[in-house]
Write a protein that holds these residues in place. Structure first.
Motif, PDB file in Angstrom:
ATOM      1  N   LEU A  10      -5.655   3.718  -5.243  1.00  0.00           N
ATOM      2  CA  LEU A  10      -5.115   3.964  -3.904  1.00  0.00           C
ATOM      3  C   LEU A  10      -5.656   5.268  -3.326  1.00  0.00           C
ATOM      4  N   PRO A  11      -5.698   5.382  -1.983  1.00  0.00           N
ATOM      5  CA  PRO A  11      -6.263   6.586  -1.357  1.00  0.00           C
ATOM      6  C   PRO A  11      -5.389   7.816  -1.581  1.00  0.00           C
ATOM      7  N   GLN A  12      -6.025   8.991  -1.483  1.00  0.00           N
ATOM      8  CA  GLN A  12      -5.303  10.252  -1.662  1.00  0.00           C
ATOM      9  C   GLN A  12      -4.241  10.472  -0.597  1.00  0.00           C
ATOM     10  N   LYS A  13      -4.501  10.001   0.596  1.00  0.00           N
ATOM     11  CA  LYS A  13      -3.562  10.206   1.699  1.00  0.00           C
ATOM     12  C   LYS A  13      -3.164   8.863   2.296  1.00  0.00           C
ATOM     13  N   LEU A  14      -1.872   8.625   2.387  1.00  0.00           N
ATOM     14  CA  LEU A  14      -1.340   7.445   3.068  1.00  0.00           C
ATOM     15  C   LEU A  14      -0.825   7.923   4.420  1.00  0.00           C
ATOM     16  N   THR A  15      -1.358   7.343   5.495  1.00  0.00           N
ATOM     17  CA  THR A  15      -0.985   7.773   6.842  1.00  0.00           C
ATOM     18  C   THR A  15      -0.515   6.571   7.649  1.00  0.00           C
ATOM     19  N   ALA A  16       0.042   6.846   8.803  1.00  0.00           N
ATOM     20  CA  ALA A  16       0.453   5.758   9.701  1.00  0.00           C
ATOM     21  C   ALA A  16      -0.754   4.920  10.100  1.00  0.00           C
ATOM     22  N   GLN A  17      -1.927   5.548  10.153  1.00  0.00           N
ATOM     23  CA  GLN A  17      -3.139   4.840  10.562  1.00  0.00           C
ATOM     24  C   GLN A  17      -3.718   3.950   9.464  1.00  0.00           C
ATOM     25  N   ASN A  18      -3.511   4.293   8.186  1.00  0.00           N
ATOM     26  CA  ASN A  18      -4.148   3.489   7.134  1.00  0.00           C
ATOM     27  C   ASN A  18      -3.190   2.647   6.297  1.00  0.00           C
ATOM     28  N   THR A  19      -1.900   2.744   6.536  1.00  0.00           N
ATOM     29  CA  THR A  19      -0.932   2.012   5.705  1.00  0.00           C
ATOM     30  C   THR A  19      -1.143   0.503   5.764  1.00  0.00           C
ATOM     31  N   ASP A  20      -1.340  -0.055   6.944  1.00  0.00           N
ATOM     32  CA  ASP A  20      -1.545  -1.509   7.055  1.00  0.00           C
ATOM     33  C   ASP A  20      -2.808  -1.943   6.327  1.00  0.00           C
ATOM     34  N   GLU A  21      -3.877  -1.144   6.423  1.00  0.00           N
ATOM     35  CA  GLU A  21      -5.126  -1.472   5.735  1.00  0.00           C
ATOM     36  C   GLU A  21      -4.950  -1.418   4.219  1.00  0.00           C
ATOM     37  N   VAL A  22      -4.237  -0.397   3.732  1.00  0.00           N
ATOM     38  CA  VAL A  22      -3.988  -0.274   2.292  1.00  0.00           C
ATOM     39  C   VAL A  22      -3.160  -1.464   1.807  1.00  0.00           C
ATOM     40  N   ALA A  24      -3.072  -4.471   3.116  1.00  0.00           N
ATOM     41  CA  ALA A  24      -3.952  -5.646   3.142  1.00  0.00           C
ATOM     42  C   ALA A  24      -4.868  -5.654   1.921  1.00  0.00           C
ATOM     43  N   GLN A  25      -5.380  -4.488   1.546  1.00  0.00           N
ATOM     44  CA  GLN A  25      -6.244  -4.415   0.368  1.00  0.00           C
ATOM     45  C   GLN A  25      -5.459  -4.688  -0.911  1.00  0.00           C
ATOM     46  N   LEU A  26      -4.201  -4.245  -0.954  1.00  0.00           N
ATOM     47  CA  LEU A  26      -3.358  -4.552  -2.114  1.00  0.00           C
ATOM     48  C   LEU A  26      -3.093  -6.052  -2.213  1.00  0.00           C
ATOM     49  N   TYR A  27      -2.860  -6.715  -1.072  1.00  0.00           N
ATOM     50  CA  TYR A  27      -2.665  -8.169  -1.075  1.00  0.00           C
ATOM     51  C   TYR A  27      -3.898  -8.877  -1.617  1.00  0.00           C
ATOM     52  N   MET A  28      -5.091  -8.420  -1.179  1.00  0.00           N
ATOM     53  CA  MET A  28      -6.342  -9.027  -1.666  1.00  0.00           C
ATOM     54  C   MET A  28      -6.499  -8.811  -3.165  1.00  0.00           C
ATOM     55  N   ALA A  29      -6.179  -7.606  -3.621  1.00  0.00           N
ATOM     56  CA  ALA A  29      -6.273  -7.314  -5.055  1.00  0.00           C
ATOM     57  C   ALA A  29      -5.312  -8.201  -5.841  1.00  0.00           C
ATOM     58  N   LYS A  30      -4.104  -8.354  -5.329  1.00  0.00           N
ATOM     59  CA  LYS A  30      -3.096  -9.198  -5.989  1.00  0.00           C
ATOM     60  C   LYS A  30      -3.593 -10.641  -6.083  1.00  0.00           C
ATOM     61  N   ASP A  31      -4.217 -11.136  -4.996  1.00  0.00           N
ATOM     62  CA  ASP A  31      -4.771 -12.501  -4.994  1.00  0.00           C
ATOM     63  C   ASP A  31      -5.882 -12.666  -6.024  1.00  0.00           C
TER      64      ASP A  31
END
Length: 140
Positions: A10-22, A24-31
């Motif tokens: 996971l990225p070093q910083k979780l922000t309002a701008q990147n939370t949805d992208e993170v 989505a990437q977690l969903y892809m990883a889970k799949d």
């Protein structure tokens, strides 16, 4: 490979701008069958736990004592990387309900910022002993 575990870093910083992208990437990883996430902070750890991942606390959590390890275990963290600042003898004395990890090789970060300091003219930071520390953006 037998015995190899693949995890999402996971990225070093979780922000309002990147939370949805993170997410989505977690969903892809889970799949793809990934069930483990390496979290550098409590915000990313909470996100990964809420998405059903087993979480390993990364160096960004700066774990230095047994109380912190017990607290992380109570949150559901499965293992923790201890602080770079601890010496091996200090790590051996820790009491931990979860497995411990330590960085034994690699470039240690001098600082983590939300915005890049790197420009065409500035590629590093000089310390007080005139040592040059390169500026590296995440993903480089």
């Amino acid at each position: 490979m037998q015995g190899t575990v693949i995890g999402a870093v996971l990225p070093q910083k979780l922000t309002a701008q990147n939370t949805d992208e993170v997410k989505a990437q977690l969903y892809m990883a889970k799949d793809m069958g990934v069930n483990l996430a390496l979290a550098p902070g409590l915000d990313t750890a909470a996100l990964a736990i809420n998405e059903g991942f087993d979480v390993m606390a990364d160096w960004g959590m700066n774990v230095k004592n047994s109380a912190a390890l017990a607290w992380l275990a109570n949150l559901g963290i499965k293992s923790a990387a201890v602080s770079f600042e601890l010496e091996f003898e200090q790590i051996e004395k820790l009491s931990s309900p979860i497995p411990l990890e330590m960085t034994v090789y690699g470039r240690l970060p001098l600082a983590v910022t939300a915005k890049s300091l790197k420009t065409e003219q500035t590629t590093g930071i000089w310390d007080r002993k005139r040592g040059l520390h390169p500026l590296i953006q995440e993903g480089e």
